[in-house]
Write a protein that holds these residues in place. Structure first.
Motif, PDB file in Angstrom:
ATOM      1  N   ARG A   1      -9.689 -21.901  18.410  1.00  0.00           N
ATOM      2  CA  ARG A   1      -9.406 -22.293  19.786  1.00  0.00           C
ATOM      3  C   ARG A   1      -8.488 -23.498  19.955  1.00  0.00           C
ATOM      4  N   PRO A   2      -8.456 -24.480  19.037  1.00  0.00           N
ATOM      5  CA  PRO A   2      -7.611 -25.654  19.291  1.00  0.00           C
ATOM      6  C   PRO A   2      -6.153 -25.319  19.593  1.00  0.00           C
ATOM      7  N   ALA A   3      -5.529 -24.441  18.832  1.00  0.00           N
ATOM      8  CA  ALA A   3      -4.121 -24.094  19.078  1.00  0.00           C
ATOM      9  C   ALA A   3      -3.963 -23.372  20.412  1.00  0.00           C
ATOM     10  N   LEU A   4      -4.933 -22.538  20.757  1.00  0.00           N
ATOM     11  CA  LEU A   4      -4.867 -21.802  22.022  1.00  0.00           C
ATOM     12  C   LEU A   4      -5.052 -22.732  23.212  1.00  0.00           C
ATOM     13  N   MET A   5      -5.968 -23.680  23.086  1.00  0.00           N
ATOM     14  CA  MET A   5      -6.173 -24.634  24.173  1.00  0.00           C
ATOM     15  C   MET A   5      -4.964 -25.560  24.306  1.00  0.00           C
ATOM     16  N   ALA A   6      -4.308 -25.875  23.190  1.00  0.00           N
ATOM     17  CA  ALA A   6      -3.079 -26.677  23.263  1.00  0.00           C
ATOM     18  C   ALA A   6      -1.992 -25.910  24.010  1.00  0.00           C
ATOM     19  N   ALA A   7      -1.867 -24.608  23.747  1.00  0.00           N
ATOM     20  CA  ALA A   7      -0.886 -23.785  24.458  1.00  0.00           C
ATOM     21  C   ALA A   7      -1.242 -23.692  25.941  1.00  0.00           C
ATOM     22  N   TYR A   8      -2.523 -23.579  26.227  1.00  0.00           N
ATOM     23  CA  TYR A   8      -2.973 -23.516  27.619  1.00  0.00           C
ATOM     24  C   TYR A   8      -2.672 -24.832  28.336  1.00  0.00           C
ATOM     25  N   ARG A   9      -2.983 -25.949  27.677  1.00  0.00           N
ATOM     26  CA  ARG A   9      -2.714 -27.266  28.272  1.00  0.00           C
ATOM     27  C   ARG A   9      -1.215 -27.443  28.511  1.00  0.00           C
TER      28      ARG A   9
ATOM     29  N   ALA B   1     -14.154 -26.113  21.793  1.00  0.00           N
ATOM     30  CA  ALA B   1     -15.368 -25.307  21.677  1.00  0.00           C
ATOM     31  C   ALA B   1     -16.051 -25.116  23.025  1.00  0.00           C
ATOM     32  N   ASP B   2     -15.752 -25.984  23.989  1.00  0.00           N
ATOM     33  CA  ASP B   2     -16.349 -25.893  25.329  1.00  0.00           C
ATOM     34  C   ASP B   2     -15.714 -24.814  26.189  1.00  0.00           C
ATOM     35  N   HIS B   3     -14.642 -24.195  25.717  1.00  0.00           N
ATOM     36  CA  HIS B   3     -13.874 -23.253  26.520  1.00  0.00           C
ATOM     37  C   HIS B   3     -13.843 -21.877  25.859  1.00  0.00           C
ATOM     38  N   PRO B   4     -14.640 -20.925  26.349  1.00  0.00           N
ATOM     39  CA  PRO B   4     -14.546 -19.569  25.797  1.00  0.00           C
ATOM     40  C   PRO B   4     -13.126 -19.021  25.962  1.00  0.00           C
ATOM     41  N   VAL B   5     -12.638 -18.393  24.921  1.00  0.00           N
ATOM     42  CA  VAL B   5     -11.302 -17.792  24.912  1.00  0.00           C
ATOM     43  C   VAL B   5     -11.453 -16.369  24.395  1.00  0.00           C
ATOM     44  N   PHE B   6     -10.772 -15.439  25.050  1.00  0.00           N
ATOM     45  CA  PHE B   6     -10.874 -14.023  24.700  1.00  0.00           C
ATOM     46  C   PHE B   6      -9.490 -13.443  24.445  1.00  0.00           C
ATOM     47  N   ARG B   7      -9.329 -12.793  23.290  1.00  0.00           N
ATOM     48  CA  ARG B   7      -8.093 -12.086  22.966  1.00  0.00           C
ATOM     49  C   ARG B   7      -8.065 -10.808  23.800  1.00  0.00           C
ATOM     50  N   ILE B   8      -6.916 -10.516  24.393  1.00  0.00           N
ATOM     51  CA  ILE B   8      -6.763  -9.349  25.248  1.00  0.00           C
ATOM     52  C   ILE B   8      -6.121  -8.221  24.453  1.00  0.00           C
ATOM     53  N   ARG B   9      -6.702  -7.051  24.571  1.00  0.00           N
ATOM     54  CA  ARG B   9      -6.136  -5.840  23.964  1.00  0.00           C
ATOM     55  C   ARG B   9      -6.079  -4.767  25.041  1.00  0.00           C
TER      56      ARG B   9
ATOM     57  N   ALA C   1      -0.124 -16.774  26.652  1.00  0.00           N
ATOM     58  CA  ALA C   1       0.422 -16.054  25.497  1.00  0.00           C
ATOM     59  C   ALA C   1       0.586 -17.052  24.357  1.00  0.00           C
ATOM     60  N   HIS C   2       0.278 -16.602  23.144  1.00  0.00           N
ATOM     61  CA  HIS C   2       0.410 -17.461  21.972  1.00  0.00           C
ATOM     62  C   HIS C   2       0.637 -16.574  20.758  1.00  0.00           C
ATOM     63  N   GLU C   3       1.732 -16.831  20.067  1.00  0.00           N
ATOM     64  CA  GLU C   3       2.080 -16.107  18.844  1.00  0.00           C
ATOM     65  C   GLU C   3       1.984 -14.588  19.021  1.00  0.00           C
ATOM     66  N   GLY C   4       2.545 -14.109  20.123  1.00  0.00           N
ATOM     67  CA  GLY C   4       2.654 -12.677  20.350  1.00  0.00           C
ATOM     68  C   GLY C   4       1.415 -11.988  20.890  1.00  0.00           C
ATOM     69  N   GLU C   5       0.369 -12.746  21.165  1.00  0.00           N
ATOM     70  CA  GLU C   5      -0.839 -12.150  21.727  1.00  0.00           C
ATOM     71  C   GLU C   5      -1.175 -12.847  23.038  1.00  0.00           C
ATOM     72  N   ARG C   6      -1.990 -12.172  23.861  1.00  0.00           N
ATOM     73  CA  ARG C   6      -2.418 -12.750  25.132  1.00  0.00           C
ATOM     74  C   ARG C   6      -3.905 -13.075  25.077  1.00  0.00           C
ATOM     75  N   TYR C   7      -4.263 -14.114  25.816  1.00  0.00           N
ATOM     76  CA  TYR C   7      -5.636 -14.586  25.818  1.00  0.00           C
ATOM     77  C   TYR C   7      -6.086 -14.919  27.235  1.00  0.00           C
ATOM     78  N   LEU C   8      -7.364 -14.704  27.504  1.00  0.00           N
ATOM     79  CA  LEU C   8      -8.011 -15.185  28.710  1.00  0.00           C
ATOM     80  C   LEU C   8      -8.731 -16.465  28.331  1.00  0.00           C
ATOM     81  N   VAL C   9      -8.520 -17.517  29.104  1.00  0.00           N
ATOM     82  CA  VAL C   9      -9.106 -18.820  28.816  1.00  0.00           C
ATOM     83  C   VAL C   9     -10.020 -19.229  29.967  1.00  0.00           C
ATOM     84  N   SER C  10     -11.259 -19.562  29.633  1.00  0.00           N
ATOM     85  CA  SER C  10     -12.187 -20.081  30.628  1.00  0.00           C
ATOM     86  C   SER C  10     -12.070 -21.608  30.594  1.00  0.00           C
ATOM     87  N   TYR C  11     -11.032 -22.121  31.259  1.00  0.00           N
ATOM     88  CA  TYR C  11     -10.731 -23.542  31.142  1.00  0.00           C
ATOM     89  C   TYR C  11     -11.811 -24.425  31.764  1.00  0.00           C
TER      90      TYR C  11
END
Length: 99
Positions: free
Chosen positions: A60-68, A88-96, A13-23
């Motif tokens: 993606r940088p902020a999302l990967m930082a939250a994931y890390r 950029a090496d990690h696909p990230v998808f916003r979940i709705r 979760a980041h800033e009120g939204e959820r994401y799928l991360v292909s770490y």
């Protein structure tokens, strides 16, 4: 398509939204979501019908930082993120939620 969370989890979760991360980088499930963004996400036995939207590399940088921050203490995650440090090496998808 069905996506099931496994340890380590893929969602963050980041800033009120959820994401799928292909770490682990470009995975089969990430390729599948690119082709067909509607899927069923199962987390801890709870299934949810969702649609996804791939996040542009520039966001993606902020999302990967939250994931890390959330999962980086896990040795496997830490090792992979060290080997693939570029967001950029990690696909990230916003979940709705799907209607």
């Amino acid at each position: 398509m069905a996506v099931r969370e496994r340890a380590p989890e893929r969602t963050v979760a980041h800033e009120g939204e959820r994401y799928l991360v292909s770490y682990r980088g470009l995975s089969d499930w990430a390729l599948n979501l690119r082709a067909a963004p509607d899927c069923r996400l199962t987390v801890r036995g709870r299934a949810e019908e969702i649609t996804t939207e791939e996040v542009p590399e520039s966001e993606r940088p902020a999302l990967m930082a939250a994931y890390r921050k959330k999962y980086g203490g896990m040795p496997t995650v830490s090792d992979v993120l060290t080997a693939l440090p570029d967001p950029a090496d990690h696909p990230v998808f916003r979940i709705r939620a799907r209607d």
